[in-house]
Design an enzyme around this catalytic site. Structure first.
Site, PDB file in Angstrom:
ATOM      1  N   LYS A   1      35.774 -44.942 -31.727  1.00 60.78           N
ATOM      2  CA  LYS A   1      36.130 -44.137 -30.742  1.00 60.78           C
ATOM      3  C   LYS A   1      34.886 -43.802 -29.756  1.00 60.78           C
ATOM      4  CE  LYS A   1      40.571 -42.875 -32.253  1.00 60.78           C
ATOM      5  NZ  LYS A   1      41.696 -43.801 -31.563  1.00 60.78           N
TER       6      LYS A   1
ATOM      7  N   ASP B   1      36.909 -40.725 -42.841  1.00 62.12           N
ATOM      8  CA  ASP B   1      37.181 -41.323 -41.894  1.00 62.12           C
ATOM      9  C   ASP B   1      37.048 -40.331 -40.404  1.00 62.12           C
ATOM     10  OD1 ASP B   1      38.371 -42.564 -39.766  1.00 62.12           O
ATOM     11  OD2 ASP B   1      40.161 -43.110 -40.788  1.00 62.12           O
TER      12      ASP B   1
ATOM     13  N   TYR C   1      45.820 -41.641 -41.500  1.00 59.55           N
ATOM     14  CA  TYR C   1      46.043 -43.113 -40.848  1.00 59.55           C
ATOM     15  C   TYR C   1      44.520 -43.567 -40.932  1.00 59.55           C
ATOM     16  CZ  TYR C   1      46.777 -46.966 -37.450  1.00 59.55           C
ATOM     17  OH  TYR C   1      46.841 -48.000 -36.934  1.00 59.55           O
TER      18      TYR C   1
END
Ligand code: HOZ
Length: 425
Positions: free
Chosen positions: A267, A239, A144
């Site tokens: 994050k 990622d 994702y």
């Protein structure tokens, strides 16, 4: 009723917010029942609207390495807020955070801040296309990379949890430029590259996947991808929204010993505020506007509030690198404890762990990619999730998500968690 206030808040939210949530996994659809509503959090604990305490294993899905409301981050944000929250004009703190991030992460010279991991990945792919002059990308089933159109093709996380890994609204035109491979299947990637010779701009992956549970890359796979990209003039995009500043100071690049060409963050780099970023060597970043022609922009990008949280968080990590070993030990303790209970109770399971990321899968075969992750028994997962919740342990409400431990967790919290697992089974 144990969750009465949360239930009332959810009913009210559903009147005004689609599905009552602003991000689908939170709605508990994969596990049934209704979400708890959080009132506040401190350290390792969440407190819900009904006054229950929970030991938190998602840490806001990754950012909170030191736990909730960590004092140095709070202090930095509060002080900064008093001086204005957004200007749309450069500020010194952007450079301070950029300089620190570049010093901590291998193989990057420059970094651009955005507001989310989605933005970071979307912009990184545009940069890769602009730099290479090629259109296609390869992504992996179950990975994702946020919710921008190019990535909602066999996407993991919430997308697959809700059975929409290919979202309506993504046009055929966009989808045709995203080629799909299976995680840990190097030969499959090589075949795709051969079949699309000279057309592939980038291979993008989560270097340790966290959106189909936690999946660890095999050594030959990740090294093979690096070699293939170098040979074929393809950019390798990591990622690191989940893994950056979580698996090591230098993220997965450092932990795995592999250099990526563009790295995306989110994050932890925002310390719990909305920050994303993408970074690369100067030669690649020079293609980005205003230095180069690849356009990317944002009013709130680099805003002082988010930068102050990020700077406080990365400073903490830089000054306390022992946090990674501490987290890894706690995660290993949890892993071994859960495995012991499940084995003793005769429950079939697989547990994957890397650093402070871990996931429990209720199946017999090794979980190495999306297909093997999807074989997990969701009925067992639901029972596990709700049983733990009722005992004050908050786990990810989907079998396709990883746990993210924070260092505020004590060994007594971990022991209490293991007692809860024993009680559930
Ligand atoms: N699926 C997201 C984590 N991988 C959840 C984000 C959220 O709900 O906050």
């Amino acid at each position: 009723m144990r969750y009465q206030r949360s239930s009332a808040l959810f009913a009210e939210a559903k009147k005004y917010i689609p599905g009552g949530v602003n991000s689908p996994v939170r709605a508990f659809k994969a596990v049934g029942g209704e979400p708890i509503f959080v009132k506040e959090a401190k350290g390792a604990y969440l407190y819900d609207a009904d006054g229950h305490q929970y030991i938190d294993y998602i840490s806001s899905w990754g950012p909170l390495l030191f736990g909730h409301a960590h004092e140095p981050v709070l202090k930095a944000v509060i002080e900064k807020a008093k001086k204005g929250t957004s200007f749309g004009i450069p500020t010194e703190i952007e450079t301070e955070l950029a300089k620190l991030a570049v010093s901590m992460v291998p193989n990057i010279d420059k970094i651009r801040f955005v507001n989310s991991g989605t933005e970071a990945c979307m912009s990184a792919v545009r940069l890769a296309r602009g730099y290479t002059g090629k259109d296609k990308i390869i992504k992996f089933s179950g990975c994702y990379h946020g919710h921008s159109d190019s990535f909602l093709i066999q996407a993991g996380s919430g997308a697959v949890t809700f059975g929409s890994p290919n979202s309506p609204g993504v046009t055929q035109g966009t989808a045709k430029d995203t080629l799909l491979a299976n995680y840990n299947d190097l030969e499959g990637v090589k075949a795709l590259v051969q079949a699309n010779a000279g057309e592939i701009a980038a291979i993008i992956l989560e270097p340790v996947a966290g959106n189909m549970g936690c999946i660890i890359p095999e050594d030959t796979f990740i090294k093979g991808l690096r070699e293939l990209c170098t040979q074929e003039d393809i950019l390798l995009l990591f990622d690191e929204v989940m893994t950056g500043f979580r698996l090591a100071k230098g993220g997965a690049q450092e932990a795995l010993g592999i250099d990526a060409d563009i790295v995306m963050f989110g994050k932890v780099i925002g310390g719990g505020l909305p920050v994303g970023a993408f970074a690369a060597r100067s030669e690649i970043m020079a293609h980005l506007a205003p230095e180069g022609p690849v356009y990317q922009a944002g009013t709130l990008s680099g805003n002082p509030l988010a930068m102050s949280a990020g700077l406080a968080m990365l400073t903490e990590i830089d000054q306390h690198p022992e946090v990674f070993e501490s987290l890894a030990k706690k995660t290993a303790f949890l892993h071994e404890g859960i495995a012991e209970v499940l084995t003793e109770k005769g429950v079939e399971h697989q547990i994957n762990r890397f650093g402070s990321m871990v996931s429990v899968h209720f199946c017999d075969d090794q979980v190495v990619d999306f297909a093997s992750s999807a074989k997990g028994n969701n009925e067992s997962f639901k029972k596990y999730f709700h049983g733990m919740l009722d005992q004050g342990i908050y786990l990810p409400p989907s079998a396709f998500e990883s746990y993210f431990l924070n260092d505020a967790l004590s060994y007594s919290d971990l022991a209490k968690t293991l007692e809860a697992v024993r009680a559930v089974f």
